[in-house]
Design a protein around this motif. Structure first.
Motif, PDB file in Angstrom:
ATOM      1  N   ASP A 146       0.826  -1.212   0.000  1.00  0.00           N
ATOM      2  CA  ASP A 146       0.000   0.000   0.000  1.00  0.00           C
ATOM      3  C   ASP A 146       0.859   1.259   0.000  1.00  0.00           C
ATOM      4  OD1 ASP A 146      -2.213  -1.605   0.056  1.00  0.00           O
ATOM      5  OD2 ASP A 146      -2.407  -1.561   2.246  1.00  0.00           O
ATOM      6  N   GLU A 147       2.025   1.198   0.721  1.00  0.00           N
ATOM      7  CA  GLU A 147       2.885   2.364   0.790  1.00  0.00           C
ATOM      8  C   GLU A 147       3.568   2.664  -0.535  1.00  0.00           C
ATOM      9  OE1 GLU A 147       3.017  -0.249   2.639  1.00  0.00           O
ATOM     10  OE2 GLU A 147       2.492   0.331   4.689  1.00  0.00           O
ATOM     11  N   ALA A 148       3.618   1.652  -1.446  1.00  0.00           N
ATOM     12  CA  ALA A 148       4.346   1.827  -2.705  1.00  0.00           C
ATOM     13  C   ALA A 148       3.462   2.233  -3.861  1.00  0.00           C
ATOM     14  CB  ALA A 148       5.070   0.523  -3.058  1.00  0.00           C
ATOM     15  N   ARG A 149       2.188   2.277  -3.653  1.00  0.00           N
ATOM     16  CA  ARG A 149       1.315   2.545  -4.791  1.00  0.00           C
ATOM     17  C   ARG A 149       1.462   3.970  -5.304  1.00  0.00           C
ATOM     18  NH1 ARG A 149      -1.748  -1.723  -5.665  1.00  0.00           N
ATOM     19  NH2 ARG A 149      -2.118  -3.176  -3.938  1.00  0.00           N
ATOM     20  N   SER A 150       1.899   4.868  -4.463  1.00  0.00           N
ATOM     21  CA  SER A 150       2.082   6.253  -4.913  1.00  0.00           C
ATOM     22  C   SER A 150       3.444   6.480  -5.550  1.00  0.00           C
ATOM     23  CB  SER A 150       1.906   7.210  -3.721  1.00  0.00           C
ATOM     24  OG  SER A 150       2.863   6.915  -2.708  1.00  0.00           O
ATOM     25  N   LEU A 151       4.337   5.490  -5.485  1.00  0.00           N
ATOM     26  CA  LEU A 151       5.676   5.631  -6.050  1.00  0.00           C
ATOM     27  C   LEU A 151       5.702   5.099  -7.471  1.00  0.00           C
ATOM     28  CD1 LEU A 151       7.833   4.486  -2.992  1.00  0.00           C
ATOM     29  CD2 LEU A 151       7.324   6.831  -3.727  1.00  0.00           C
ATOM     30  N   PRO A 152       6.605   5.616  -8.293  1.00  0.00           N
ATOM     31  CA  PRO A 152       6.700   5.100  -9.658  1.00  0.00           C
ATOM     32  C   PRO A 152       7.225   3.665  -9.646  1.00  0.00           C
ATOM     33  CG  PRO A 152       8.489   6.628  -9.199  1.00  0.00           C
ATOM     34  CD  PRO A 152       7.563   6.706  -8.038  1.00  0.00           C
ATOM     35  N   GLY A 153       6.846   2.947 -10.668  1.00  0.00           N
ATOM     36  CA  GLY A 153       7.310   1.562 -10.791  1.00  0.00           C
ATOM     37  C   GLY A 153       6.195   0.670 -11.300  1.00  0.00           C
ATOM     38  N   SER A 154       6.604  -0.505 -11.829  1.00  0.00           N
ATOM     39  CA  SER A 154       5.629  -1.425 -12.420  1.00  0.00           C
ATOM     40  C   SER A 154       5.290  -2.597 -11.513  1.00  0.00           C
ATOM     41  CB  SER A 154       6.185  -1.982 -13.743  1.00  0.00           C
ATOM     42  OG  SER A 154       7.365  -2.751 -13.502  1.00  0.00           O
ATOM     43  N   GLY A 155       6.055  -2.795 -10.445  1.00  0.00           N
ATOM     44  CA  GLY A 155       5.829  -3.963  -9.606  1.00  0.00           C
ATOM     45  C   GLY A 155       6.405  -5.234 -10.182  1.00  0.00           C
ATOM     46  N   LEU A 156       7.311  -5.112 -11.167  1.00  0.00           N
ATOM     47  CA  LEU A 156       7.890  -6.294 -11.812  1.00  0.00           C
ATOM     48  C   LEU A 156       9.379  -6.465 -11.520  1.00  0.00           C
ATOM     49  CD1 LEU A 156       6.236  -6.118 -15.351  1.00  0.00           C
ATOM     50  CD2 LEU A 156       5.661  -7.663 -13.483  1.00  0.00           C
ATOM     51  N   GLY A 157      10.008  -5.466 -10.927  1.00  0.00           N
ATOM     52  CA  GLY A 157      11.459  -5.528 -10.731  1.00  0.00           C
ATOM     53  C   GLY A 157      11.884  -6.730  -9.903  1.00  0.00           C
ATOM     54  N   LEU A 158      11.281  -6.913  -8.726  1.00  0.00           N
ATOM     55  CA  LEU A 158      11.646  -8.033  -7.864  1.00  0.00           C
ATOM     56  C   LEU A 158      11.143  -9.357  -8.418  1.00  0.00           C
ATOM     57  CD1 LEU A 158      11.125  -6.526  -4.284  1.00  0.00           C
ATOM     58  CD2 LEU A 158      13.201  -6.643  -5.681  1.00  0.00           C
ATOM     59  N   ALA A 159      10.051  -9.332  -9.169  1.00  0.00           N
ATOM     60  CA  ALA A 159       9.584 -10.571  -9.814  1.00  0.00           C
ATOM     61  C   ALA A 159      10.607 -11.053 -10.839  1.00  0.00           C
ATOM     62  CB  ALA A 159       8.228 -10.340 -10.473  1.00  0.00           C
ATOM     63  N   ILE A 160      11.227 -10.107 -11.544  1.00  0.00           N
ATOM     64  CA  ILE A 160      12.278 -10.468 -12.497  1.00  0.00           C
ATOM     65  C   ILE A 160      13.472 -11.074 -11.759  1.00  0.00           C
ATOM     66  CG2 ILE A 160      13.936  -9.532 -14.156  1.00  0.00           C
ATOM     67  CD1 ILE A 160      11.797  -7.496 -14.972  1.00  0.00           C
ATOM     68  N   VAL A 161      13.800 -10.510 -10.593  1.00  0.00           N
ATOM     69  CA  VAL A 161      14.912 -11.061  -9.808  1.00  0.00           C
ATOM     70  C   VAL A 161      14.631 -12.510  -9.424  1.00  0.00           C
ATOM     71  CG1 VAL A 161      16.210 -10.827  -7.664  1.00  0.00           C
ATOM     72  CG2 VAL A 161      15.562  -8.788  -8.944  1.00  0.00           C
ATOM     73  N   ARG A 162      13.421 -12.770  -8.941  1.00  0.00           N
ATOM     74  CA  ARG A 162      13.089 -14.151  -8.554  1.00  0.00           C
ATOM     75  C   ARG A 162      13.124 -15.086  -9.761  1.00  0.00           C
ATOM     76  NH1 ARG A 162       7.384 -15.771  -5.888  1.00  0.00           N
ATOM     77  NH2 ARG A 162       6.671 -15.230  -7.980  1.00  0.00           N
ATOM     78  N   GLN A 163      12.638 -14.620 -10.899  1.00  0.00           N
ATOM     79  CA  GLN A 163      12.640 -15.472 -12.085  1.00  0.00           C
ATOM     80  C   GLN A 163      14.061 -15.783 -12.542  1.00  0.00           C
ATOM     81  OE1 GLN A 163       9.145 -15.417 -14.539  1.00  0.00           O
ATOM     82  NE2 GLN A 163      10.418 -14.714 -16.224  1.00  0.00           N
ATOM     83  N   ILE A 164      14.952 -14.800 -12.459  1.00  0.00           N
ATOM     84  CA  ILE A 164      16.358 -15.027 -12.816  1.00  0.00           C
ATOM     85  C   ILE A 164      16.989 -16.011 -11.840  1.00  0.00           C
ATOM     86  CG2 ILE A 164      18.625 -13.935 -12.958  1.00  0.00           C
ATOM     87  CD1 ILE A 164      17.219 -11.431 -14.018  1.00  0.00           C
TER      88      ILE A 164
END
Length: 442
Positions: free
Chosen positions: A397-415
């Motif tokens: 909830d605290e991050a919804r006002s910040l820029p970003g797609s929500g995929l950065g850490l998902a990419i890390v886990r996939q790698i």
């Protein structure tokens, strides 16, 4: 032709071939055994010839010149002097016969034709001291009936055994191949309904069919999860794209109305449109990266994890002047894709920079065990959000006002998963530590 029928025919063919091979060995062996037995009888009859000769002499009966029947054996005497020439039975006497009578040659066997019949003839001296010649013989067709019955019996056994084996294999194949039939039904159901469910398969055994059933169930389950993940990705991406697209279209429509770029609000609208377009570009790039690193065919080589972290930190220093970046890098050699690992490290550092307050510190540490950690001094992660920080499009909830797609850490886990590694989040008294573990080079 059904599989169980082919199995039955194969079983019948194998049994028929085995019985035929046994018959081809047994029949000649039986015929040879009978021949050897009869040869022994001829030798034994020749050994009794002196006693028979004494019996003829005792009755003053003339010595017969033609073969006489003694049981199943024909016997013919040739008293001294023995000379080559025609005889009253079998075949003429030869020089070899004379030498046998004198004891200068060994007795011998031969096959001859007499009165239209084939005979086995044994020629031997009348006594150990010579004194003449004796021939014993038996008809070769005497065993034809026995061998004929044996031949019929072996043929019947071969055909009957093949038939019984085929019927037995047909009955057993229905039970043995039942799991294959069930697997076939499940595959046909999946093909017809497009539902990736493989229920009802028995994978409890240890044979190849049970292993195939387990593998098929695992495969369909994985495909089902992959399909659901794709659907969730499309739904989440559509949701994430809708907001910047709507804002971008709205701003463009406002620019197109009224005075256009001459409107005093035009610069603000342009800036807002550019920002929304930038968010779209980041989101699309992240989606491309997510799809790229989802491919298991990655290029592996031995790389220095500490040098990768050093390059990422050098770039981050120019983009984040408000944050202190500190490095504790120990030489570490891992087996990984260099581009993928660099992207994962960059995502971890960018996430830490985004959450760090002005004047905060980001600590990047590389251990010789193949572990890279990034710690920040931000607000940290709430316990309820901790299990989901590496999910796609998940933002607290605290991050919804910040820029970003929500995929950065998902990419890390996939790698990490593509390299058979791990990634985890560890809460700190102030901030959070994200830890990436990769396999060491061997």
């Amino acid at each position: 032709m059904k599989l169980r029928t082919r199995v039955a025919l194969a079983g019948a063919a194998v049994v028929a071939a085995a019985l035929l091979a046994a018959s081809l060995v047994l029949y000649p062996s039986m015929a040879s055994g009978l021949a050897g037995q009869h040869d022994g009888e001829l030798v034994q009859a020749a050994g009794q010839a002196p006693r028979l000769l004494e019996s003829f002499k005792a009755t003053d009966a003339p010595l017969p010149t033609r073969p006489v029947n003694v049981g199943d054996t024909l016997l013919q005497f040739f008293p001294d002097p023995v000379g080559p020439g025609p005889t009253a039975g079998f075949v003429p006497l030869t020089v070899q016969d004379v030498t046998v009578a004198w004891g200068k040659s060994s007795p011998y066997f031969q096959d001859v034709t007499y009165d239209g019949l084939r005979y086995r003839v044994y020629t031997a001296p009348l006594t150990q001291m010579g004194q003449g010649l004796v021939r014993t013989a038996f008809a070769l067709d005497r065993d034809d009936a026995t061998l004929g019955r044996l031949k019929l019996l072996l043929a019947a056994l071969t055909l009957g055994g093949a038939l019984i084996a085929g019927l037995g294999a047909r009955l057993l194949a229905g039970r043995v191949l039942r799991p294959i039939g069930r697997l076939t039904e499940v595959v046909e159901h999946v093909t017809a309904t497009r539902t990736l469910t493989a229920g009802g398969l028995d994978g409890s055994g240890r044979d190849e069919v049970a292993r195939l059933a387990r593998s098929f169930a695992t495969m369909t389950g994985a495909l089902h999860e992959s399909l659901l993940a794709q659907r969730r990705l499309v739904a989440d991406a559509s949701h994430e794209l809708r907001t910047p697209l709507t804002s971008l279209i709205t701003n463009l429509e406002l620019l197109g109305e009224g005075r256009g770029t001459a409107d005093p609000q035009a610069p603000a609208l342009v800036r807002e449109a550019r920002a929304q377009a930038g968010e779209l570009r980041v989101l699309v790039n992240d989606l491309v990266e997510l799809a790229r690193y989802g491919d298991t065919q990655i290029h592996l080589e031995d790389i220095r994890l500490d040098l990768v972290a050093e390059r990422v930190l050098a770039r981050a220093e120019t983009r984040a002047p408000h944050v202190r970046l500190r490095a504790e890098l120990t030489e570490c050699l891992v087996r990984a894709d260099p581009d993928a690992v660099e992207r994962a490290v960059a995502n971890l550092v960018d996430n830490a920079v985004k959450w760090s307050p002005a004047g905060g510190e980001v600590l990047v540490r590389v251990d010789p065990s193949g572990t890279l950690s990034v710690a920040d001094q931000g607000p940290g992660i709430a316990p309820k959000d901790l299990p989901f920080v590496f999910d796609r499009f998940y933002r607290a909830d605290e991050a919804r006002s910040l820029p970003g797609s929500g995929l950065g850490l998902a990419i890390v886990r996939q790698i990490a998963e593509a390299h058979e590694g791990t990634v985890r989040a560890e809460p700190l008294p102030q901030g959070v530590r994200l830890v990436l573990s990769l396999p060491l080079a061997t």
